[in-house]
Design a protein around this motif. Structure first.
Motif, PDB file in Angstrom:
ATOM      1  N   TYR A 126     -11.343  12.107  11.651  1.00  0.00           N
ATOM      2  CA  TYR A 126     -11.279  10.651  11.668  1.00  0.00           C
ATOM      3  C   TYR A 126     -10.884  10.183  13.068  1.00  0.00           C
ATOM      4  O   TYR A 126      -9.985  10.755  13.691  1.00  0.00           O
ATOM      5  N   ARG A 138      -2.859  12.181   6.252  1.00  0.00           N
ATOM      6  CA  ARG A 138      -3.685  11.123   6.843  1.00  0.00           C
ATOM      7  C   ARG A 138      -4.839  11.669   7.682  1.00  0.00           C
ATOM      8  O   ARG A 138      -5.798  10.937   7.954  1.00  0.00           O
ATOM      9  N   PRO A 198      -6.882   7.601  12.415  1.00  0.00           N
ATOM     10  CA  PRO A 198      -6.233   7.450  11.107  1.00  0.00           C
ATOM     11  C   PRO A 198      -5.113   6.416  11.138  1.00  0.00           C
ATOM     12  O   PRO A 198      -4.370   6.307  12.117  1.00  0.00           O
ATOM     13  N   TYR A 199      -5.019   5.674  10.054  1.00  0.00           N
ATOM     14  CA  TYR A 199      -4.028   4.597   9.955  1.00  0.00           C
ATOM     15  C   TYR A 199      -2.613   5.161   9.932  1.00  0.00           C
ATOM     16  O   TYR A 199      -2.330   6.117   9.202  1.00  0.00           O
ATOM     17  N   ASN A 206       0.825  -1.192   0.000  1.00  0.00           N
ATOM     18  CA  ASN A 206       0.000   0.000   0.000  1.00  0.00           C
ATOM     19  C   ASN A 206       0.865   1.250   0.000  1.00  0.00           C
ATOM     20  O   ASN A 206       2.014   1.239   0.441  1.00  0.00           O
ATOM     21  N   PRO A 223       1.029   4.468   8.710  1.00  0.00           N
ATOM     22  CA  PRO A 223       1.588   3.562   7.696  1.00  0.00           C
ATOM     23  C   PRO A 223       3.038   3.150   7.967  1.00  0.00           C
ATOM     24  O   PRO A 223       3.895   3.249   7.089  1.00  0.00           O
ATOM     25  N   LYS A 237      -2.413   8.597   1.893  1.00  0.00           N
ATOM     26  CA  LYS A 237      -3.811   8.494   1.489  1.00  0.00           C
ATOM     27  C   LYS A 237      -3.994   9.496   0.369  1.00  0.00           C
ATOM     28  O   LYS A 237      -3.924  10.712   0.606  1.00  0.00           O
TER      29      LYS A 237
END
Length: 286
Positions: free
Chosen positions: A153, A131, A156-157, A19, A159, A23
């Motif tokens: 959010y 993000r 948030p992820y 990935n 990474p 984002k």
């Protein structure tokens, strides 16, 4: 032991899609199964609009990569991830843990726009803003200030695994802050150029042109095709993604591109449940 060597102890699993670190609005992650088979093999992959980097991150057909963009913050982040990924990870994690509020986000954005941060800190702030911003939009005003609103959010992820995978292969990457015209002028025999420019809007739709001050207009679309056909005459192979706007279809066909159609799920929407599937054009010149 260097930063990159420290991170190599945690490689990604085999045979899996990596990935993007970011984002990215308009990113190609969901279309990779359709796009990657249409990108020819070559010694070097050149991306004049590298964006979120899903394509180069997952390429196994090329030995080296020239990756460019007109967004200097994006290129600076990739460069920092290439040389000091562990420092960027540590600083970004602090942002993620401490600034996921409207005021925290605003403070980071203010520091970022006032140029108050050193290289690794600025890279971490860019990652945080990406993000945590609304829909991952990297939007700038005419003064060059990042102005996307807070995304609200919950979590948030972060990474980290994607950064580690990126850092493992960074020795193959050359990043350049450059207009597409200059970047494509460097392409020749043995190169493959993959272009993912700002899309031409479909009839009746507004243009999204805030990624950089000045936007991307029809003259830019035609200049891109001219630059690519000139590079093709020097021996480069060309692939371009764009919308299925009738004017784009005509422009690419007239220039000799073979046209492929690939599905895309709309990714910019206030209501995720209302997102629809549309069709993109992928033009190939071999």
């Amino acid at each position: 032991m260097s930063s990159r060597e420290d991170l190599k102890s945690r490689p990604p699993g085999p045979n899996r899609i990596i990935n993007s670190v970011l984002k990215w609005a308009g990113g190609k992650q969901r279309q990779l199964q359709q796009i990657l088979p249409l990108i020819p093999e070559g010694l070097r992959l050149i991306e004049p609009f590298v964006g979120g980097g899903s394509v180069f991150t997952n390429s196994d057909k090329h030995g080296s990569f020239l990756l460019a963009d007109v967004n200097p913050d994006l290129i600076a982040m990739y460069q920092m991830l290439s040389v000091v990924p562990d420092i960027v990870i540590r600083r970004a994690r602090r942002y993620f843990e401490n600034n996921n509020t409207p005021s925290g986000y605003s403070n980071v954005r203010k520091e970022f726009n006032l140029q108050m941060l050193n290289g690794p800190e600025r890279a971490a702030a860019f990652l945080f803003l990406n993000r945590h911003s609304y829909n991952g939009l990297m939007r700038y005003n005419l003064s060059g200030g990042f102005n996307t609103s807070f995304g609200h959010y919950k979590a948030p992820y972060f990474p980290e695994d994607e950064i580690i995978a990126f850092a493992q292969n960074a020795h193959n990457f050359v990043f350049m802050h450059s207009d597409f015209r200059k970047t494509i002028s460097l392409a020749g025999e043995g190169d493959v150029v993959y272009c993912d420019p700002p899309y031409e809007p479909l009839p009746g739709q507004p243009m999204f042109g805030e990624y950089t001050p000045g936007g991307f207009n029809w003259q830019d679309q035609t200049d891109l095709v001219n630059a690519c056909t000139t590079a093709h005459r020097r021996g480069a192979k060309i692939v371009i993604s764009n919308s299925c706007a009738p004017a784009i279809d005509e422009l690419y066909r007239h220039a000799g591109f073979t046209i492929h159609h690939i599905p895309r799920r709309q990714s910019i929407s206030c209501n995720g449940g209302s997102r629809e599937t549309t069709t993109d054009i992928l033009g190939v010149l071999q």
